[in-house]
Motif scaffolding. Structure first.
Motif, short mmCIF file in Angstrom:
data_model
loop_
_atom_site.label_atom_id
_atom_site.label_comp_id
_atom_site.label_asym_id
_atom_site.label_seq_id
_atom_site.Cartn_x
_atom_site.Cartn_y
_atom_site.Cartn_z
N ASN A 5 0.85 -1.20 0.00
CA ASN A 5 0.00 0.00 0.00
C ASN A 5 0.89 1.25 0.00
N LYS A 42 -5.36 -5.63 17.89
CA LYS A 42 -5.80 -4.48 17.11
C LYS A 42 -5.43 -3.19 17.84
N LEU A 81 -2.36 -12.10 5.92
CA LEU A 81 -3.36 -11.10 5.60
C LEU A 81 -4.07 -10.68 6.88
N VAL A 82 -4.01 -9.38 7.17
CA VAL A 82 -4.63 -8.85 8.38
C VAL A 82 -5.30 -7.53 8.01
N ASP A 83 -6.47 -7.28 8.55
CA ASP A 83 -7.15 -6.00 8.34
C ASP A 83 -6.48 -4.94 9.23
N ASP A 86 -6.05 -17.22 0.09
CA ASP A 86 -7.02 -16.32 0.73
C ASP A 86 -7.68 -16.99 1.94
N ARG A 94 -5.39 -16.94 4.73
CA ARG A 94 -4.96 -15.58 5.04
C ARG A 94 -3.46 -15.38 4.81
#
Length: 360
Positions: free
Chosen positions: A159, A204, A221-223, A260, A263
């Motif tokens: 990103n 978080k 993969l982590v939000d 996916d 993750r």
């Protein structure tokens, strides 16, 4: 995909041509481009790697993305107006350096960090006896540049917009959150710039921490909040088995679904692996090409007996001579690392994923 040639130098005056030849002589792989009037004089004695152009805009429309770096020996205004329509994104744009006609300054103009223009400006300045001009804020304030660190360590930036947040935090002397469970960044990012080490895959950020920029180095993969820069290490290898003539799309879709579901980030995938008898399998070759990763094939005696295989199969052994293809191939491709996803099967495709040995 063949690597891009390293350097193109563009000159429009006699002084520029002389400076360009100095650069060409010192930087292997440099192509020198001379405008039409100079080329008419020089072409009889020009050596390999020297070319002519009629219009700068026409030449660059074809060659701008062809090279990793460009040096324009002319006014910055000419260079800016000419390359403006060709600029795409800092992730893919070549480095651009501008040198004035008297060779006094070498200015890093575009892609200073990721493209390497800052370093190239310094190199060119040394060659021609000029002063390097670098204007990126982290450099002039002698701060680490996270995108440069990522490039040096082979970390894929997921990103790019978050790079700005990280650099702004450094400039404002705000500490960063850091998630780096395998200590890949190490001392590249000095500890004085880190406010908190945190497992962002499990915890978080909340309160003031939720607004704090940070760096996440992991293949999971982590939000995450938008201000967390995600860097993907090259840590995963996928072993694949398939029935003969299985379409590439079917293989690819299953691989992506497996990653996916578990993750795991595609940006951390270093390559694919299978058994030698599949080296001409169109679907496998198409999948590797579509994902832009290499594929390797192992002999049966290399696959048989690999430690860590969880799902040996008598059926697979009957057809291939080995009890495991996807799991064994993944483990070998990962340097006999850890099997993080055991065999996942559809009627035509099996996939397993291993993490390379230096991680845990």
């Amino acid at each position: 995909m063949e690597p891009k040639p390293p350097y193109a130098v563009w000159a429009v005056t006699g002084n520029g041509a002389a400076l360009g030849r100095k650069i060409q002589n010192q930087l292997p792989g440099t192509d020198l481009y001379l405008c039409g009037s100079l080329w008419a004089v020089e072409k009889q004695k020009a050596g390999e790697g020297t070319h002519g152009f009629t219009r700068l805009s026409e030449g660059l429309s074809v060659l701008f993305q062809h090279y990793r770096s460009h040096v324009f020996i002319m006014s910055a205004g000419i260079a800016v107006r000419t390359i403006a329509p060709l600029i795409r994104h800092k992730a893919v744009d070549p480095a651009v350096v501008v040198v004035d006609d008297n060779g006094r300054h070498a200015v890093s103009l575009l892609s200073g960090h990721i493209g390497g223009a800052n370093a190239l400006a310094t190199t060119v300045a040394k060659i021609i006896g000029a002063t390097a001009v670098v204007t990126t804020a982290t450099d002039v304030n002698q701060l680490p540049a996270i995108d440069v660190i990522a490039g040096e360590l082979g970390l894929a930036i997921e990103n790019f917009d978050a790079v700005k947040s990280v650099h702004m935090a450094l400039l404002q002397k705000r500490g960063l959150l850091l998630h780096d469970p395998y200590d890949i960044i190490g001392e590249q990012l000095p500890r004085r710039f880190i406010a908190t080490k945190i497992d962002l895959a499990e915890t978080k950020p909340d309160g003031s921490m939720a607004q704090q920029p940070g760096v996440f180095v992991d293949d999971r993969l982590v939000d995450l909040p938008a201000d967390i820069l995600v860097l993907r290490p090259a840590t995963l290898a996928a072993g694949i088995g398939c029935n003969r003539n299985t379409p590439g799309r079917e293989i690819r879709d299953h691989l992506l679904q497996v990653m996916d579901t578990h993750r795991l980030a595609l940006g951390s995938l270093t390559g694919l692996a299978s058994i030698q008898i599949k080296q001409d399998e169109p679907g496998l070759l198409e999948t590797a090409a579509a994902l832009g990763v290499p594929i390797r094939f192992y002999q049966p005696n290399q696959l048989e007996g690999v430690e860590g295989v969880r799902n040996p199969s008598a059926v697979v052994a009957k057809h291939t001579g080995v009890s495991s293809v996807c799991e064994a191939a993944a483990l070998l491709a990962a340097g006999r690392g850890n099997l993080v996803v055991p065999k996942q099967a559809t009627p035509n495709v099996t996939v397993a994923i291993a993490r390379i040995a230096f991680t845990s």
